[in-house]
Design a protein around this motif. Structure first.
Motif, PDB file in Angstrom:
ATOM      1  N   VAL A 284       0.851  -1.191   0.000  1.00 32.08           N
ATOM      2  CA  VAL A 284       0.000   0.000   0.000  1.00 32.08           C
ATOM      3  C   VAL A 284       0.886   1.240   0.000  1.00 32.08           C
ATOM      4  O   VAL A 284       1.685   1.435   0.930  1.00 32.08           O
ATOM      5  N   PRO A 285       0.781   2.100  -1.013  1.00 37.81           N
ATOM      6  CA  PRO A 285       1.724   3.216  -1.166  1.00 37.81           C
ATOM      7  C   PRO A 285       1.826   4.148   0.039  1.00 37.81           C
ATOM      8  O   PRO A 285       2.908   4.583   0.396  1.00 37.81           O
ATOM      9  N   ASP A 286       0.687   4.478   0.672  1.00 33.97           N
ATOM     10  CA  ASP A 286       0.745   5.466   1.761  1.00 33.97           C
ATOM     11  C   ASP A 286       0.754   4.808   3.146  1.00 33.97           C
ATOM     12  O   ASP A 286       0.477   5.456   4.145  1.00 33.97           O
ATOM     13  N   LEU A 287       1.086   3.524   3.196  1.00 35.47           N
ATOM     14  CA  LEU A 287       1.150   2.813   4.469  1.00 35.47           C
ATOM     15  C   LEU A 287       2.602   2.410   4.727  1.00 35.47           C
ATOM     16  O   LEU A 287       3.150   1.565   4.019  1.00 35.47           O
ATOM     17  N   PRO A 288       3.265   3.033   5.707  1.00 36.13           N
ATOM     18  CA  PRO A 288       4.685   2.716   5.945  1.00 36.13           C
ATOM     19  C   PRO A 288       4.920   1.227   6.161  1.00 36.13           C
ATOM     20  O   PRO A 288       4.124   0.549   6.831  1.00 36.13           O
ATOM     21  N   THR A 291       4.883  -0.256   9.728  1.00 37.50           N
ATOM     22  CA  THR A 291       3.693  -0.083  10.570  1.00 37.50           C
ATOM     23  C   THR A 291       3.470  -1.330  11.421  1.00 37.50           C
ATOM     24  O   THR A 291       3.459  -2.445  10.882  1.00 37.50           O
ATOM     25  N   PRO A 292       3.295  -1.188  12.727  1.00 39.75           N
ATOM     26  CA  PRO A 292       3.061  -2.363  13.585  1.00 39.75           C
ATOM     27  C   PRO A 292       1.792  -3.107  13.173  1.00 39.75           C
ATOM     28  O   PRO A 292       0.824  -2.509  12.695  1.00 39.75           O
ATOM     29  N   VAL A 293       1.811  -4.422  13.371  1.00 41.39           N
ATOM     30  CA  VAL A 293       0.667  -5.281  13.057  1.00 41.39           C
ATOM     31  C   VAL A 293       0.201  -5.945  14.353  1.00 41.39           C
ATOM     32  O   VAL A 293       1.012  -6.484  15.108  1.00 41.39           O
ATOM     33  N   ARG A 294      -1.090  -5.888  14.601  1.00 42.01           N
ATOM     34  CA  ARG A 294      -1.627  -6.479  15.829  1.00 42.01           C
ATOM     35  C   ARG A 294      -1.659  -8.005  15.733  1.00 42.01           C
ATOM     36  O   ARG A 294      -1.855  -8.568  14.649  1.00 42.01           O
ATOM     37  N   ASP A 295      -1.485  -8.645  16.861  1.00 45.07           N
ATOM     38  CA  ASP A 295      -1.462 -10.103  16.934  1.00 45.07           C
ATOM     39  C   ASP A 295      -2.902 -10.623  16.975  1.00 45.07           C
ATOM     40  O   ASP A 295      -3.656 -10.320  17.905  1.00 45.07           O
ATOM     41  N   VAL A 456      -4.377  -0.719  12.109  1.00 46.80           N
ATOM     42  CA  VAL A 456      -5.508  -1.577  11.743  1.00 46.80           C
ATOM     43  C   VAL A 456      -5.461  -1.904  10.246  1.00 46.80           C
ATOM     44  O   VAL A 456      -5.693  -3.049   9.835  1.00 46.80           O
ATOM     45  N   LYS A 457      -5.141  -0.910   9.418  1.00 46.96           N
ATOM     46  CA  LYS A 457      -5.018  -1.170   7.973  1.00 46.96           C
ATOM     47  C   LYS A 457      -3.963  -2.242   7.717  1.00 46.96           C
ATOM     48  O   LYS A 457      -4.182  -3.185   6.937  1.00 46.96           O
ATOM     49  N   ALA A 458      -2.792  -2.084   8.334  1.00 44.56           N
ATOM     50  CA  ALA A 458      -1.704  -3.046   8.135  1.00 44.56           C
ATOM     51  C   ALA A 458      -2.105  -4.430   8.621  1.00 44.56           C
ATOM     52  O   ALA A 458      -1.764  -5.449   8.005  1.00 44.56           O
ATOM     53  N   THR A 459      -2.857  -4.479   9.716  1.00 43.91           N
ATOM     54  CA  THR A 459      -3.242  -5.769  10.284  1.00 43.91           C
ATOM     55  C   THR A 459      -4.216  -6.512   9.373  1.00 43.91           C
ATOM     56  O   THR A 459      -4.061  -7.717   9.146  1.00 43.91           O
ATOM     57  N   VAL A 460      -5.222  -5.811   8.841  1.00 40.00           N
ATOM     58  CA  VAL A 460      -6.184  -6.523   7.996  1.00 40.00           C
ATOM     59  C   VAL A 460      -5.543  -6.949   6.678  1.00 40.00           C
ATOM     60  O   VAL A 460      -5.914  -7.983   6.107  1.00 40.00           O
ATOM     61  N   MET A 461      -4.564  -6.186   6.189  1.00 44.04           N
ATOM     62  CA  MET A 461      -3.853  -6.623   4.982  1.00 44.04           C
ATOM     63  C   MET A 461      -3.007  -7.857   5.288  1.00 44.04           C
ATOM     64  O   MET A 461      -2.912  -8.781   4.471  1.00 44.04           O
ATOM     65  N   ALA A 462      -2.398  -7.893   6.480  1.00 39.85           N
ATOM     66  CA  ALA A 462      -1.614  -9.068   6.881  1.00 39.85           C
ATOM     67  C   ALA A 462      -2.519 -10.278   7.093  1.00 39.85           C
ATOM     68  O   ALA A 462      -2.167 -11.411   6.734  1.00 39.85           O
TER      69      ALA A 462
END
Length: 697
Positions: A284-288, A291-295, A456-462
């Motif tokens: 995702v271009p604008d998502l570093p 970014t931490p991902v929730r467990d 949250v964005k990073a987590t749902v993508m993961a």
């Protein structure tokens, strides 16, 4: 020697070792290194046999995708394989991980093949609109015969090591997991026993049994159903057939001719675009990237219907416990029974063992109490498209779920921001739009709200990747990306029928284009009541949604396949749509009520109106930032709606057709009476004026 290929010797075995992370792809450095190494092995008087082995987690997994868009560099892979095949010393290749594409072609150029039990082999070039171009279509049938070679090459599917052994593609499967040690032992055995150089190209036994067979014509007939509209699978059959009809060298020339024909096909460009876009869509271009991902260790699902049950299966399939909540015991029992039936159907087909069925069922905990969701890390609401109900549910979740739990809605059209407004934690609210059937369809449309946190964005993508989905992150609007465009196409399809087309004519144009089913057959599958409910919600919200003959079908209880009557009729136990005179009469009556005079509509108009309206809406979606890139739209449509991958997705297809041509058509439809919905997207007009494409955004 190349930095990525080395030559050494242990005793009488010369060892050619490849180390080119992450997958030992056949880049130019690897190819040149292999050629130098095999020459060095030939010149090493102390080496009685050679061993080819790869370091890392896999054998050569195919071509180097970083070279796809670059000019070809020498040496070519066929030249490398020829050098290995013509070695005067026997060459043993040791396979682990995946030996795919050019990796398997190189392995077949060696004289003996040994594999770990976990290894897989395959020739997946057809998935990129190509065929194996380094002798794969000529050598593979000499090892396994025509039928298995055709199955492998036209599908691109992999074989396990045990299957490869059964079909003669490998000579042995080891017991140990140490591939270097096993390969060395096998090479030493070849020296001790005096095994000769054995070139696959010289093997004739499997060819003799296939020369008088009608397997090729039978396979072409099968492909007419399985790979309708595709180019490369049929060229694959032609190439394999050449192995049975021509001497080896002429067969190689024929393979090359067919490979170049595939290279020139527009389908190759579409499939390559889809291949790269599937990988790029996760970035995702604008998502570093840091970014931490929730467990996520435990998940709650609200709603045990078809969608909720399918979503629950996705998590159970990868070992994540699920708490499945319903309001009534009867509905909960019905949902659990449906999940079990789905798993048992898979077991009957040999895809699962009975033990695996029970293990997965044990991970799904049914409940009638919201308190059971107190410790979940992620909860996904999957109930009807009714905003009032969803708000009520999220308000309750806000009370019972622990801090940091992600609250997700499976809504396909409704505003994530409005849903989030009922909670005190809008930063934890997100859309996770699964596609039906949720345990089968690969797309997961993740919808970011205005306040959704990056975490949250990073987590749902993961999570999408973890449950083996293709995740696409999109913005919040009515219908998001997929359904927003679908509803535009659906409205245009209905208008085409109003104007004089038949539902089956519209559907045939779309399936001839490459969609697995047409607009109206798809509505019957999804349930006409679903679309009706969505239109009713929009009307309740004050939107001007004109009446349609589809509303009349829903009001008569014709909901589609589930009632054996929708736009089409269906026989008991059959999914085949049958045109229904009652619907034809209903459409005629609707035209009369609306004062519409039917006219003849040709297929080209249907194609343009159904696709151009999607392109125009896609341009608006890009301009609004709902989708960041054109490839996000392409992947959404390929994996969520069956847009033919060989056409690359709607925005790629538009670029290929020419945006000027499409804009001309849109302007033509806009100029017609009642054509306000065809107002051209400003972005599309700007791109045409600047001579640019969607891909350049």
């Amino acid at each position: 020697m190349s930095e990525v290929v080395s030559y050494s010797r242990k005793g009488q075995v010369g060892i050619i070792s490849v180390n080119y992370p992450p997958v030992n792809a056949l880049g130019q450095a690897v190819r040149s290194g292999l050629l130098e190494a095999v020459k060095q092995g030939q010149a090493d008087d102390e080496a009685e046999a050679l061993l080819l082995v790869c370091e890392g987690r896999t054998f050569i997994a195919g071509a180097d995708i970083r070279e796809f868009s670059k000019p070809r560099q020498e040496p070519s892979l066929p030249d490398v394989i020829e050098a290995f095949e013509n070695s005067t010393k026997p060459i043993i290749v040791a396979l682990h991980g995946t030996a795919l594409g050019g990796g398997l072609e190189l392995a077949m150029g060696c004289h003996y093949r040994v594999a770990l039990p976990s290894a897989k082999v395959g020739l997946p070039e057809v998935k990129l609109g190509l065929l194996p171009g380094a002798g794969g279509t000529q050598r593979l049938p000499r090892l396994c015969g025509a039928q298995k070679a055709l199955e492998m090459i036209t599908s691109g599917d992999f074989l396990s090591a045990s299957e490869a052994l059964e079909h003669g593609i490998v000579d042995a499967v080891t017991e140990s997991s140490d591939i270097a040690a096993e390969g060395l032992a096998y090479a030493e055995q070849a020296i001790t026993k005096g095994w000769p150089v054995r070139r696959v190209r010289d093997l004739e036994g499997k060819l003799e049994t296939g020369r008088d067979s009608d397997v090729f014509e039978q396979f072409r007939t099968t492909l007419q159903q399985r790979a309708r509209n595709l180019f490369s699978p049929f060229k694959c059959v032609d190439a394999v057939e050449a192995a049975f009809q021509l001497p080896f060298e002429e067969g190689l020339k024929r393979e090359r001719e067919l490979f170049l024909a595939c290279m020139e096909s527009p389908q190759r460009a579409g499939l390559v675009h889809a291949f790269f876009s599937e990988r790029d869509v996760a970035k995702v271009p604008d998502l570093p990237t840091d970014t931490p991902v929730r467990d996520i260790q435990r998940v709650g699902i609200i709603g045990a219907g078809t969608m909720g049950g399918g979503i629950a299966m996705n998590f159970a399939n990868v070992g994540i416990p699920v708490c499945l909540l319903e309001a009534q015991q009867e509905a909960l029992d019905r949902g659990i029974a449906m999940i079990r039936q789905n798993y048992e159907n898979s077991a009957r087909k040999g895809r699962l063992t009975t033990t695996q069925v029970e293990e997965r069922m044990a991970l799904i905990e049914p409940t009638l109490s919201y308190s059971a969701l107190a410790d979940v890390d992620l909860v996904i609401e999957a109930v009807f498209e009714d905003m009032a109900i969803k708000k009520q549910i999220f308000s309750r979740l806000d009370e019972v779920c622990k801090p940091g739990a992600i609250l997700a809605s499976n809504t396909s059209t409704l505003s994530i921001d409005e849903i989030a407004s009922t909670t005190r934690r809008p930063e934890d609210v997100v859309g996770m739009h699964f596609f039906s059937p949720a345990n089968v369809m690969k797309l997961l449309e993740n919808v970011r709200g205005e306040k959704t946190s990056d975490e949250v964005k990073a987590t749902v993508m993961a999570i999408a990747k973890r449950i083996k989905k293709v995740g696409v992150l999109v913005g919040n609007c009515y219908g998001f990306v997929g359904n927003r465009m679908l509803h535009r196409r659906g409205a245009e399809a209905i208008q085409l029928v109003n104007d004089g087309a038949t539902p089956q004519q519209v559907d045939k144009v779309l399936t001839d284009f490459g969609f697995p089913m047409g607009q109206f057959a798809m509505s019957d599958l999804a349930g006409i009541d679903v679309g009706y409910r969505i239109r009713q919600e929009r009307r309740k919200a004050g939107e001007e949604v004109p009446p349609t003959w589809m509303d009349k079908l829903a009001e008569q209880g014709r909901f589609g396949q589930k009632t054996q009557a929708g736009t089409y009729r269906y026989k008991e136990g059959s999914r085949k749509p049958i045109p229904d005179p009652e619907v034809e009469a209903l459409i005629r009556q609707f035209r009369e009520e609306q004062g519409i005079t039917a006219r003849a509509i040709d297929d080209q108009e249907i194609l343009e109106r159904c696709l151009y309206v999607m392109i125009n809406e896609g341009a608006k979606i890009l301009e609004e930032g709902i989708a960041t890139r054109a490839l996000d739209i392409d992947i959404t449509w390929i994996y969520g709606y069956g847009f033919p991958a060989y056409r690359g997705g709607p925005m790629f297809w538009a670029d290929q057709q020419g945006l000027e041509q499409i804009l001309d058509g849109i302007r033509r439809f806009h100029a017609q009476p009642g054509g306000e919905q065809w107002r051209p997207a400003p972005l599309l007009e700007r791109l045409v004026a600047e001579g640019k494409r969607f891909a350049e955004l």
